[in-house]
Design a protein around this motif. Structure first.
Motif, PDB file in Angstrom:
ATOM      1  N   SER A 198      -7.363  11.894   3.054  1.00  0.00           N
ATOM      2  CA  SER A 198      -6.602  11.669   1.830  1.00  0.00           C
ATOM      3  C   SER A 198      -6.788  10.230   1.355  1.00  0.00           C
ATOM      4  O   SER A 198      -7.123   9.338   2.136  1.00  0.00           O
ATOM      5  CB  SER A 198      -5.112  11.942   2.078  1.00  0.00           C
ATOM      6  OG  SER A 198      -4.337  11.537   0.966  1.00  0.00           O
ATOM      7  N   ARG A 199      -6.570  10.014   0.060  1.00  0.00           N
ATOM      8  CA  ARG A 199      -6.664   8.652  -0.474  1.00  0.00           C
ATOM      9  C   ARG A 199      -5.555   7.768   0.086  1.00  0.00           C
ATOM     10  O   ARG A 199      -5.683   6.552   0.145  1.00  0.00           O
ATOM     11  CB  ARG A 199      -6.536   8.681  -2.010  1.00  0.00           C
ATOM     12  CG  ARG A 199      -7.703   9.320  -2.738  1.00  0.00           C
ATOM     13  CD  ARG A 199      -7.414   9.332  -4.232  1.00  0.00           C
ATOM     14  NE  ARG A 199      -8.509   9.922  -4.990  1.00  0.00           N
ATOM     15  CZ  ARG A 199      -8.491  10.117  -6.303  1.00  0.00           C
ATOM     16  NH1 ARG A 199      -7.406   9.788  -6.994  1.00  0.00           N
ATOM     17  NH2 ARG A 199      -9.513  10.656  -6.922  1.00  0.00           N
ATOM     18  N   GLU A 200      -4.429   8.387   0.448  1.00  0.00           N
ATOM     19  CA  GLU A 200      -3.263   7.629   0.892  1.00  0.00           C
ATOM     20  C   GLU A 200      -3.056   7.798   2.400  1.00  0.00           C
ATOM     21  O   GLU A 200      -3.358   8.853   2.961  1.00  0.00           O
ATOM     22  CB  GLU A 200      -1.997   8.083   0.153  1.00  0.00           C
ATOM     23  CG  GLU A 200      -1.960   7.714  -1.322  1.00  0.00           C
ATOM     24  CD  GLU A 200      -2.902   8.582  -2.159  1.00  0.00           C
ATOM     25  OE1 GLU A 200      -3.499   8.063  -3.117  1.00  0.00           O
ATOM     26  OE2 GLU A 200      -3.027   9.779  -1.836  1.00  0.00           O
ATOM     27  N   THR A 201      -2.513   6.794   3.015  1.00  0.00           N
ATOM     28  CA  THR A 201      -2.212   6.862   4.446  1.00  0.00           C
ATOM     29  C   THR A 201      -0.873   7.538   4.690  1.00  0.00           C
ATOM     30  O   THR A 201      -0.637   8.082   5.771  1.00  0.00           O
ATOM     31  CB  THR A 201      -2.186   5.451   5.053  1.00  0.00           C
ATOM     32  OG1 THR A 201      -1.245   4.638   4.324  1.00  0.00           O
ATOM     33  CG2 THR A 201      -3.573   4.804   4.968  1.00  0.00           C
ATOM     34  N   SER A 202       0.017   7.532   3.721  1.00  0.00           N
ATOM     35  CA  SER A 202       1.329   8.156   3.854  1.00  0.00           C
ATOM     36  C   SER A 202       1.313   9.540   3.231  1.00  0.00           C
ATOM     37  O   SER A 202       0.940   9.697   2.060  1.00  0.00           O
ATOM     38  CB  SER A 202       2.402   7.295   3.176  1.00  0.00           C
ATOM     39  OG  SER A 202       3.596   8.029   3.016  1.00  0.00           O
ATOM     40  N   LEU A 203       1.727  10.560   3.972  1.00  0.00           N
ATOM     41  CA  LEU A 203       1.768  11.917   3.461  1.00  0.00           C
ATOM     42  C   LEU A 203       2.782  12.036   2.321  1.00  0.00           C
ATOM     43  O   LEU A 203       2.540  12.740   1.335  1.00  0.00           O
ATOM     44  CB  LEU A 203       2.126  12.898   4.583  1.00  0.00           C
ATOM     45  CG  LEU A 203       2.232  14.375   4.177  1.00  0.00           C
ATOM     46  CD1 LEU A 203       0.927  14.878   3.590  1.00  0.00           C
ATOM     47  CD2 LEU A 203       2.666  15.223   5.377  1.00  0.00           C
ATOM     48  N   VAL A 204       3.906  11.340   2.451  1.00  0.00           N
ATOM     49  CA  VAL A 204       4.934  11.383   1.409  1.00  0.00           C
ATOM     50  C   VAL A 204       4.382  10.835   0.093  1.00  0.00           C
ATOM     51  O   VAL A 204       4.551  11.431  -0.970  1.00  0.00           O
ATOM     52  CB  VAL A 204       6.186  10.589   1.834  1.00  0.00           C
ATOM     53  CG1 VAL A 204       7.186  10.506   0.679  1.00  0.00           C
ATOM     54  CG2 VAL A 204       6.821  11.231   3.055  1.00  0.00           C
ATOM     55  N   LEU A 205       3.683   9.692   0.169  1.00  0.00           N
ATOM     56  CA  LEU A 205       3.105   9.103  -1.032  1.00  0.00           C
ATOM     57  C   LEU A 205       2.020  10.010  -1.608  1.00  0.00           C
ATOM     58  O   LEU A 205       1.945  10.211  -2.830  1.00  0.00           O
ATOM     59  CB  LEU A 205       2.521   7.727  -0.704  1.00  0.00           C
ATOM     60  CG  LEU A 205       1.807   7.003  -1.870  1.00  0.00           C
ATOM     61  CD1 LEU A 205       2.778   6.784  -3.025  1.00  0.00           C
ATOM     62  CD2 LEU A 205       1.206   5.687  -1.390  1.00  0.00           C
ATOM     63  N   ALA A 206       1.199  10.572  -0.735  1.00  0.00           N
ATOM     64  CA  ALA A 206       0.129  11.463  -1.189  1.00  0.00           C
ATOM     65  C   ALA A 206       0.702  12.672  -1.909  1.00  0.00           C
ATOM     66  O   ALA A 206       0.213  13.079  -2.973  1.00  0.00           O
ATOM     67  CB  ALA A 206      -0.720  11.910  -0.002  1.00  0.00           C
ATOM     68  N   PHE A 207       1.763  13.260  -1.346  1.00  0.00           N
ATOM     69  CA  PHE A 207       2.373  14.434  -1.964  1.00  0.00           C
ATOM     70  C   PHE A 207       3.009  14.075  -3.302  1.00  0.00           C
ATOM     71  O   PHE A 207       2.899  14.829  -4.279  1.00  0.00           O
ATOM     72  CB  PHE A 207       3.420  15.038  -1.024  1.00  0.00           C
ATOM     73  CG  PHE A 207       3.606  16.514  -1.210  1.00  0.00           C
ATOM     74  CD1 PHE A 207       2.814  17.414  -0.530  1.00  0.00           C
ATOM     75  CD2 PHE A 207       4.560  16.994  -2.097  1.00  0.00           C
ATOM     76  CE1 PHE A 207       2.970  18.793  -0.708  1.00  0.00           C
ATOM     77  CE2 PHE A 207       4.721  18.357  -2.290  1.00  0.00           C
ATOM     78  CZ  PHE A 207       3.928  19.260  -1.591  1.00  0.00           C
ATOM     79  N   ALA A 208       3.665  12.911  -3.358  1.00  0.00           N
ATOM     80  CA  ALA A 208       4.316  12.484  -4.604  1.00  0.00           C
ATOM     81  C   ALA A 208       3.284  12.282  -5.712  1.00  0.00           C
ATOM     82  O   ALA A 208       3.488  12.710  -6.856  1.00  0.00           O
ATOM     83  CB  ALA A 208       5.095  11.195  -4.365  1.00  0.00           C
ATOM     84  N   LEU A 209       2.159  11.635  -5.387  1.00  0.00           N
ATOM     85  CA  LEU A 209       1.125  11.397  -6.394  1.00  0.00           C
ATOM     86  C   LEU A 209       0.456  12.707  -6.824  1.00  0.00           C
ATOM     87  O   LEU A 209       0.141  12.896  -8.001  1.00  0.00           O
ATOM     88  CB  LEU A 209       0.083  10.423  -5.846  1.00  0.00           C
ATOM     89  CG  LEU A 209       0.574   8.987  -5.621  1.00  0.00           C
ATOM     90  CD1 LEU A 209      -0.505   8.146  -4.962  1.00  0.00           C
ATOM     91  CD2 LEU A 209       1.012   8.350  -6.939  1.00  0.00           C
ATOM     92  N   ALA A 210       0.249  13.613  -5.882  1.00  0.00           N
ATOM     93  CA  ALA A 210      -0.342  14.909  -6.227  1.00  0.00           C
ATOM     94  C   ALA A 210       0.590  15.701  -7.140  1.00  0.00           C
ATOM     95  O   ALA A 210       0.149  16.345  -8.101  1.00  0.00           O
ATOM     96  CB  ALA A 210      -0.632  15.700  -4.955  1.00  0.00           C
TER      97      ALA A 210
END
Length: 439
Positions: free
Chosen positions: A191-203
């Motif tokens: 993923s582009r992000e290291t944090s799953l929470v941040l990745a999910f929020a951006l997606a």
């Protein structure tokens, strides 16, 4: 307190559009370029099939929660003009002007951008138009405007036809994907992000915006023959179709495109069509895109003048905005919308407004939920042909999601947020000027 009820009954729109139009405009305004482009961006943030599909399911759930609020407000106030009507009655003239002004500017900029896309896609089917994207866009918008002048029934008929063709074509593409050998599984994709929470929020930002416009029938309350009944029904039925189409297409993407190819793919629909139809894939998907974009343009060109029409009835736009042709078209509003759209298109300045669209969309979501809460508290006994399911808990969750998205957009796109804040802040001096001349 002064009566803030818009004087919809004194206006001249024609109630000639039925439930089929309401259903078509919700589906047609929503399903467009987004579902063919956004999946690649979502996969870049969530390169895991389970999380990827979960994001699209949650996007549908979020839209269904929003539909409960829009349905109650639209059935309670069956006027044309969209969110402006509800925000003004609930929160007052300045917030109402804020909602209407930003919504209308957003639609003019989007009309310019979508018109340009049509101008860029058409040369694949009509080579003579190559190199003339801007003029093609102007011609297409002009043709749709002429159709409205012919009569609102004609524009409604076009909306229904383009929506049916688009939905069937996309379902056919999704079905065809199951007659092609699936792609070999790809390796692990980061993923582009290291944090799953941040990745999910951006997606989820991309997913939510791809679902946006499901409520488009609320702009035509005074054009529909039975808005109190047809708006809630068509909104939920339309969302059911949208969710099914989106989920089937995303399953097709996952089946035929390895995750490492899908992740970051700028035009996932084109890549899917190439796998299914080979060398004819580009022509097939561009044909679908053209029909899809024409439906979106028609819906927006119908909606934008009705915002000005509603604001004119409340003396927040010159009274000439109330002029309606014998066949149901807000003539002055349509002309003003076309002029501003053409200026955006010819100057290219619509790109600056488009950068701020995400902020404007989320702010208007926040205002809609705030309007619902305010009217439930201030006017508890007002007639409500449809009452929001799960009130207030469902809508409170949706309101919290909207606020979280607003924060997420601000953090993820500070430049766009500043541009959005600038567009919205400009509403204040414009409102003061309009209010002064109205007095």
């Amino acid at each position: 307190m002064a009566n803030l009820e818009p004087a919809g009954a004194r206006r001249g729109l024609l109630r000639v559009l039925g439930a089929s139009f309401a259903l078509a405009v919700g589906i047609g305004a929503t399903i467009g370029a987004g579902i063919l482009r956004t999946p690649g961006e979502v996969a870049a943030h969530l390169p895991n099939a389970v999380l990827f599909m979960a994001a699209w399911v949650l996007g549908g759930v979020n839209a269904l929660m929003g539909a409960t609020a829009y349905s109650e407000l639209a059935a309670m106030m069956p006027q044309s003009g969209g969110p402006y009507v509800y925000v003004r009655r609930a929160l007052g003239p300045l917030p109402g002007f804020f909602a209407g002004y930003s919504d209308w500017i957003n639609q003019c900029a989007t009309l310019a951008a979508v018109g340009l896309l049509v101008g860029e896609y058409l040369p694949v089917l009509v080579p003579l138009l190559s190199g003339h994207a801007v003029m093609t866009a102007v011609a297409v918008l002009g043709g749709l405007a002429v159709l409205q002048w012919v009569g609102v029934r004609s524009a409604g008929w076009l909306q229904e036809v383009t929506t049916v063709v688009k939905a069937l074509a996309l379902l056919a593409v999704a079905a065809a994907a199951f007659f092609v050998a699936p792609a070999a599984p790809s390796g692990v994709v980061e993923s582009r992000e290291t944090s799953l929470v941040l990745a999910f929020a951006l997606a989820m930002q991309g997913v939510v915006f791809t679902y946006d416009s499901y409520y488009w029938m609320v702009y035509y309350g005074e054009d529909l023959t039975a808005p109190e009944r047809d708006i809630p029904r068509s909104m939920f039925r339309g969302l059911a179709v949208i969710i099914v189409v989106y989920l089937l297409l995303n399953v097709a993407f996952l089946r035929l495109l390895p995750m490492d190819q899908l992740a970051g793919e700028s035009f996932a629909g084109g890549a899917l069509a190439a796998v299914i139809f080979g060398q004819h894939g580009d022509a097939v998907i561009r044909g679908i895109m053209i029909v899809s974009l024409l439906g979106a343009l028609n819906a927006q060109l119908l909606a934008a003048p009705r915002i000005l029409y509603a604001m004119a009835g409340d003396r927040l736009f010159p009274s000439r905005g109330l002029v309606v042709s014998a066949r149901g078209t807000p003539s002055i509003g349509l002309v003003v919308t076309l002029v501003v759209t053409a200026l955006f298109l010819l100057s290219g300045t619509f790109t600056a407004v488009l950068a701020a669209i995400s902020v404007i969309i989320v702010v208007n979501y926040v205002l809609i939920y705030a309007s619902l809460f305010m009217l439930r508290r201030r006017e508890p006994d007002a007639p409500r042909p449809y009452r929001a399911w799960g009130y207030p808990w469902v809508q409170s969750v949706a309101f919290g999601i909207a606020l979280a998205f607003l924060v997420g957009v601000a953090v993820g796109d500070p430049r766009g947020t500043l541009l959005g804040a600038g567009v919205l802040a400009a509403a204040v001096p414009v409102y003061l000027l309009v209010a002064r001349f109205s007095r």
